[in-house]
Design an enzyme around this catalytic site. Structure first.
Site, PDB file in Angstrom:
ATOM      1  N   SER A 123       0.828  -1.202   0.000  1.00  0.00           N
ATOM      2  CA  SER A 123       0.000   0.000   0.000  1.00  0.00           C
ATOM      3  C   SER A 123       0.863   1.253   0.000  1.00  0.00           C
ATOM      4  O   SER A 123       1.960   1.254   0.558  1.00  0.00           O
ATOM      5  CB  SER A 123      -0.887  -0.010   1.255  1.00  0.00           C
ATOM      6  OG  SER A 123      -1.457   1.257   1.478  1.00  0.00           O
ATOM      7  N   TYR A 147      -1.134  -0.818  10.951  1.00  0.00           N
ATOM      8  CA  TYR A 147      -1.496  -1.433   9.650  1.00  0.00           C
ATOM      9  C   TYR A 147      -0.364  -1.187   8.642  1.00  0.00           C
ATOM     10  O   TYR A 147       0.158  -2.125   8.040  1.00  0.00           O
ATOM     11  CB  TYR A 147      -2.810  -0.859   9.128  1.00  0.00           C
ATOM     12  CG  TYR A 147      -2.949  -1.029   7.635  1.00  0.00           C
ATOM     13  CD1 TYR A 147      -2.786   0.062   6.780  1.00  0.00           C
ATOM     14  CD2 TYR A 147      -3.174  -2.278   7.077  1.00  0.00           C
ATOM     15  CE1 TYR A 147      -2.857  -0.091   5.419  1.00  0.00           C
ATOM     16  CE2 TYR A 147      -3.245  -2.442   5.707  1.00  0.00           C
ATOM     17  CZ  TYR A 147      -3.084  -1.333   4.879  1.00  0.00           C
ATOM     18  OH  TYR A 147      -3.138  -1.485   3.516  1.00  0.00           O
ATOM     19  N   LYS A 151       2.565  -3.787   6.635  1.00  0.00           N
ATOM     20  CA  LYS A 151       2.884  -3.839   5.200  1.00  0.00           C
ATOM     21  C   LYS A 151       4.392  -3.650   4.996  1.00  0.00           C
ATOM     22  O   LYS A 151       5.037  -4.371   4.236  1.00  0.00           O
ATOM     23  CB  LYS A 151       2.135  -2.746   4.436  1.00  0.00           C
ATOM     24  CG  LYS A 151       0.635  -2.968   4.317  1.00  0.00           C
ATOM     25  CD  LYS A 151       0.293  -4.247   3.572  1.00  0.00           C
ATOM     26  CE  LYS A 151      -1.190  -4.427   3.357  1.00  0.00           C
ATOM     27  NZ  LYS A 151      -1.522  -5.728   2.760  1.00  0.00           N
TER      28      LYS A 151
HETATM   29  C1  WQD Z   1      -9.114   9.663   1.164  1.00  0.00           C
HETATM   30  C2  WQD Z   1      -9.325  11.164   1.402  1.00  0.00           C
HETATM   31  C3  WQD Z   1      -9.565  11.742   3.724  1.00  0.00           C
HETATM   32  C4  WQD Z   1     -13.372   9.579   4.254  1.00  0.00           C
HETATM   33  C5  WQD Z   1      -6.516   4.629   3.217  1.00  0.00           C
HETATM   34  C6  WQD Z   1      -5.403   3.800   3.798  1.00  0.00           C
HETATM   35  C7  WQD Z   1      -4.648   3.119   2.698  1.00  0.00           C
HETATM   36  C8  WQD Z   1      -5.600   2.313   1.838  1.00  0.00           C
HETATM   37  C9  WQD Z   1      -6.673   3.219   1.269  1.00  0.00           C
HETATM   38  C10 WQD Z   1      -5.736   0.047   2.574  1.00  0.00           C
HETATM   39  C11 WQD Z   1      -8.529  11.688   2.592  1.00  0.00           C
HETATM   40  C12 WQD Z   1     -10.851  12.025   2.952  1.00  0.00           C
HETATM   41  C13 WQD Z   1     -12.198  10.104   3.723  1.00  0.00           C
HETATM   42  C14 WQD Z   1     -14.433  10.465   4.633  1.00  0.00           C
HETATM   43  C15 WQD Z   1     -13.093  12.340   3.940  1.00  0.00           C
HETATM   44  N1  WQD Z   1      -6.198   1.288   2.592  1.00  0.00           N
HETATM   45  N2  WQD Z   1     -12.068  11.460   3.566  1.00  0.00           N
HETATM   46  N3  WQD Z   1     -14.237  11.820   4.458  1.00  0.00           N
HETATM   47  O1  WQD Z   1      -6.753   7.577   3.907  1.00  0.00           O
HETATM   48  O2  WQD Z   1      -5.925   7.962   1.519  1.00  0.00           O
HETATM   49  O3  WQD Z   1      -5.976   5.647   2.437  1.00  0.00           O
HETATM   50  O4  WQD Z   1      -7.349   3.821   2.406  1.00  0.00           O
HETATM   51  O5  WQD Z   1      -4.857  -0.412   1.911  1.00  0.00           O
HETATM   52  O6  WQD Z   1      -3.702   2.247   3.280  1.00  0.00           O
HETATM   53  O7  WQD Z   1      -4.501   4.673   4.454  1.00  0.00           O
HETATM   54  O8  WQD Z   1      -8.120   6.800   1.906  1.00  0.00           O
HETATM   55  O9  WQD Z   1     -10.514   6.995   1.342  1.00  0.00           O
HETATM   56  O10 WQD Z   1      -9.827   6.968   3.801  1.00  0.00           O
HETATM   57  O11 WQD Z   1      -9.341   8.993   2.404  1.00  0.00           O
HETATM   58  O12 WQD Z   1     -12.958  13.569   3.783  1.00  0.00           O
HETATM   59  O13 WQD Z   1     -15.527  10.045   5.132  1.00  0.00           O
HETATM   60  O14 WQD Z   1     -10.695  11.382   1.695  1.00  0.00           O
HETATM   61  O15 WQD Z   1      -9.296  12.773   4.649  1.00  0.00           O
HETATM   62  O16 WQD Z   1      -8.122  13.026   2.281  1.00  0.00           O
HETATM   63  P1  WQD Z   1      -6.652   7.114   2.500  1.00  0.00           P
HETATM   64  P2  WQD Z   1      -9.523   7.384   2.402  1.00  0.00           P
END
Ligand code: WQD
Length: 339
Positions: A123, A147, A151
């Protein structure tokens, strides 16, 4: 025959579709802790081909040995693992045991049966807070949560293993942000409980499950203040695994690849793209930043293009439309429709 661990999950089910359509024989092991067998029924429905499924925990070595005894496994695509960042902070031991010990058992059994080709699901989280973007594979790595640390640890373990026995062929695929769904609308992202990730939350707002989207912070140094990520269509991601597999079975060694589009989209840009593609309004409110989030994280995917001959082809509109079609047809994911 290809073994896919965690093959009933969001990424795994899409990889199984591509493998079956490419003519591979597929065996899946999944303990269904965060997935449903229904996804594999639909994979077989989409492709018109069958796969072999075993429901057990990779920690059960005797069952795993039986799979390698009964099937001529050529390579393993290892996806099985817990993957919720915030949950890993609350339950580090569970994450270390499940993600690391299962990998040790898998590698020992692979070694025992002389199966030494592994595609590992990593990841972009291993890049921690990148000093700048776009990110290439030689960027410094670090972990900001258990997590991500699992990885990173598994990547190091695989590298040490290959250095100890050069017969191993190991490809580490660092996923950026997988979203979207198979265009059939039959398989897609079905997280248990309240989605941590952005797109599954957006689609639940679109079907009226939630009143509005919570946007975590609009004061980042980005185009519009909201977080920027490299969203990649899950079908493009799955196809990247097949390209890595072709390469891995023809050579030995250890390589890491970024699987992303190379383009960054902010939260509000994704919301707008989703509204345009789906015709569904997505009301939102701005909240404080989420602990552990970075401002920007997007890839330079040139190495995968150069060495694997792979590039993401689907657009952000495809990702939004396919995500919407999946959720509209399956408002409760794989759960049987509630009356
Ligand atoms: C994306 C953007 C949030 C939810 C994570 C893990 C990564 C992988 C993918 C497993 C960010 C914003 C999110 C919400 C929001 N997982 N957001 N409101 O954090 O980039 O990655 O998921 O492999 O390892 O770290 O993805 O979709 O959670 O967030 O504003 O309800 O959307 O702040 O900017 P992220 P995400």
């Amino acid at each position: 025959m290809i073994l896919v661990t965690g093959g009933a999950g969001f990424i795994g089910s899409h990889i199984c579709v591509e493998l079956l359509e490419e003519g591979y024989e597929v065996v899946v092991i999944d303990h269904l802790s965060n997935s449903q067998k229904t996804s594999l029924d639909r994979v077989q429905d989409i492709t018109g081909r069958t796969l072999t499924f075993y429901e057990f925990d990779l920690l059960d070595r005797s069952k795993l040995e039986r799979v390698f005894t009964e099937h001529d496994i050529e390579a393993v695509i290892h996806l099985a693992g817990f993957k919720a960042v915030n949950e890993s902070v609350d339950m580090p031991l569970t994450y270390y045991h499940n993600n690391l010990t299962a990998t040790f058992v898998l590698l020992e059994v692979m070694n025992q049966f002389n199966v030494k080709t592994m595609i590992f699901s990593s990841s972009a989280t291993v890049y921690g807070k990148p000093a700048y973007n776009p990110i290439t594979e030689d960027f410094p790595t670090s972990a900001t949560n258990p997590y991500g640390r699992t990885k990173l640890m598994i990547e190091d373990i695989l590298h040490d293993l290959m250095k100890s026995d050069p017969d191993w062929s190991i490809s580490v695929l660092r996923y950026f942000n997988p979203i979207g769904a198979h265009p059939s609308g039959k398989i897609g992202e079905a997280p248990n409980g309240t989605p941590n990730n952005l797109m599954p939350y957006i689609t639940k707002v679109a079907v009226g499950h939630y009143k509005e989207l919570n946007v975590f912070g609009d004061d980042y140094p980005t185009v519009d203040g909201t977080g920027v990520r490299d969203y990649i269509h899950v079908v493009d991601l799955a196809r990247g695994h097949l390209k890595a597999l072709y390469k891995a079975v023809t050579e030995t060694g250890y390589e890491t690849y970024n699987l992303g589009t190379g383009e960054g989209y902010s939260v509000l840009q994704l919301v707008k793209a989703f509204e345009k593609a789906s015709g569904q309004p997505i009301p939102y409110r701005i909240l404080d930043r989420r602990v552990g989030d970075v401002a920007e994280c997007y890839s330079n995917p040139a190495k995968a293009e150069r060495r694997l001959g792979w590039r993401a082809e689907k657009t952000i509109e495809d990702m939004c439309l396919d995500s919407w079609r999946w959720r509209e047809k399956n408002p409760n994911g794989y759960a049987t429709m509630t009356t």
